[in-house]
Design a protein around this motif. Structure first.
Motif, PDB file in Angstrom:
ATOM      1  N   THR A 160      -8.785 -54.584  71.576  1.00 53.00           N
ATOM      2  CA  THR A 160      -8.945 -55.696  70.645  1.00 53.00           C
ATOM      3  C   THR A 160     -10.301 -55.593  69.979  1.00 53.00           C
ATOM      4  OG1 THR A 160      -7.569 -57.123  72.023  1.00 53.00           O
ATOM      5  CG2 THR A 160      -8.971 -58.205  70.413  1.00 53.00           C
ATOM      6  N   ARG A 161     -10.294 -55.599  68.657  1.00 57.04           N
ATOM      7  CA  ARG A 161     -11.535 -55.579  67.881  1.00 57.04           C
ATOM      8  C   ARG A 161     -11.661 -56.934  67.188  1.00 57.04           C
ATOM      9  NH1 ARG A 161     -15.181 -52.068  65.675  1.00 57.04           N
ATOM     10  NH2 ARG A 161     -14.149 -50.268  66.562  1.00 57.04           N
ATOM     11  N   LEU A 162     -12.795 -57.590  67.427  1.00 60.45           N
ATOM     12  CA  LEU A 162     -13.090 -58.878  66.800  1.00 60.45           C
ATOM     13  C   LEU A 162     -14.148 -58.660  65.738  1.00 60.45           C
ATOM     14  CD1 LEU A 162     -12.973 -62.020  66.676  1.00 60.45           C
ATOM     15  CD2 LEU A 162     -14.813 -62.001  68.364  1.00 60.45           C
ATOM     16  N   ARG A 163     -13.881 -59.167  64.538  1.00 62.70           N
ATOM     17  CA  ARG A 163     -14.844 -59.052  63.437  1.00 62.70           C
ATOM     18  C   ARG A 163     -15.082 -60.440  62.856  1.00 62.70           C
ATOM     19  NH1 ARG A 163     -12.190 -55.916  59.522  1.00 62.70           N
ATOM     20  NH2 ARG A 163     -12.561 -54.159  60.895  1.00 62.70           N
ATOM     21  N   LEU A 164     -16.335 -60.911  62.970  1.00 58.14           N
ATOM     22  CA  LEU A 164     -16.760 -62.147  62.316  1.00 58.14           C
ATOM     23  C   LEU A 164     -17.566 -61.728  61.102  1.00 58.14           C
ATOM     24  CD1 LEU A 164     -18.017 -64.095  65.467  1.00 58.14           C
ATOM     25  CD2 LEU A 164     -15.743 -64.099  64.494  1.00 58.14           C
ATOM     26  N   ASP A 165     -17.045 -61.985  59.914  1.00 54.06           N
ATOM     27  CA  ASP A 165     -17.654 -61.495  58.675  1.00 54.06           C
ATOM     28  C   ASP A 165     -18.029 -62.672  57.777  1.00 54.06           C
ATOM     29  OD1 ASP A 165     -18.489 -60.116  56.452  1.00 54.06           O
ATOM     30  OD2 ASP A 165     -16.677 -58.880  56.301  1.00 54.06           O
ATOM     31  N   ALA A 166     -19.331 -62.929  57.664  1.00 49.98           N
ATOM     32  CA  ALA A 166     -19.803 -64.035  56.830  1.00 49.98           C
ATOM     33  C   ALA A 166     -19.563 -63.756  55.357  1.00 49.98           C
ATOM     34  CB  ALA A 166     -21.293 -64.288  57.087  1.00 49.98           C
TER      35      ALA A 166
END
Length: 174
Positions: free
Chosen positions: A70-76
């Motif tokens: 699982t890859r989590l990406r939080l991108d502002a």
């Protein structure tokens, strides 16, 4: 868990079971295959079928289930939370609005003896009632790894949103 990127604009991390554990899951396949082939040569067709297809199939199914990353990406920049799940069967991606992400929490499960617990990280989105809870993995693990992941996510959210986010909390599950 490994953090790929941790900048004020983006947090990317990956959750996966270590590869050496996956190899241990597949370790029995070779001897079972050899025994199954010996039974097939010896005329024990049903025993060979059970070993070659049934038992090896069970180990392969376990390997496929445990190999999910699982890859989590939080991108502002894009304003999205992306959860990308990759397994031997394909890739799935779900996107959520970043402004709706409230926090990361720990979902704890206790064993029957109640002296050990496992945890998994759950993202809490406040844009629905009741809040949407999205687990980052299907399995829980013991140790402080899930707590570190939740803290990393919450720290990034506090930096990005200026302290609006809450600290990780744990909720027991049954």
């Amino acid at each position: 868990m490994s953090i790929e990127t941790n900048t004020p604009e983006r947090l990317e991390l990956e959750l996966a079971i270590p590869r050496f554990i996956l190899w241990f899951v597949m370790l029995p396949v070779l001897p079972i295959t050899l025994i199954g082939l010996a039974n097939l040569i010896g005329g024990e067709t049903l025993t060979a079928l059970v070993l070659l297809v049934g038992l090896n199939g069970a180990f392969l199914a376990g390997y496929i289930a445990l190999s999910e990353r699982t890859r989590l990406r939080l991108d502002a920049g894009s304003g999205l939370v992306s959860i990308i799940r990759t397994s031997r069967l394909g890739t799935r991606q779900r996107d959520y609005p970043l402004e709706a992400l409230d926090s990361a929490e720990l979902d704890r499960s206790h064993t029957s003896r109640e002296d050990r617990s496992t945890s998994k990280v759950v993202l809490v989105f406040r844009n629905t009632r009741p809040a949407t809870r999205v687990p980052l993995s299907r399995w829980g693990v013991s140790g402080d790894g899930p707590g570190q992941v939740a803290n990393d996510i919450n720290t990034w959210l506090r930096r990005h949103f200026g302290g609006e986010q809450t600290a990780p909390a744990s909720q027991p599950s049954s």
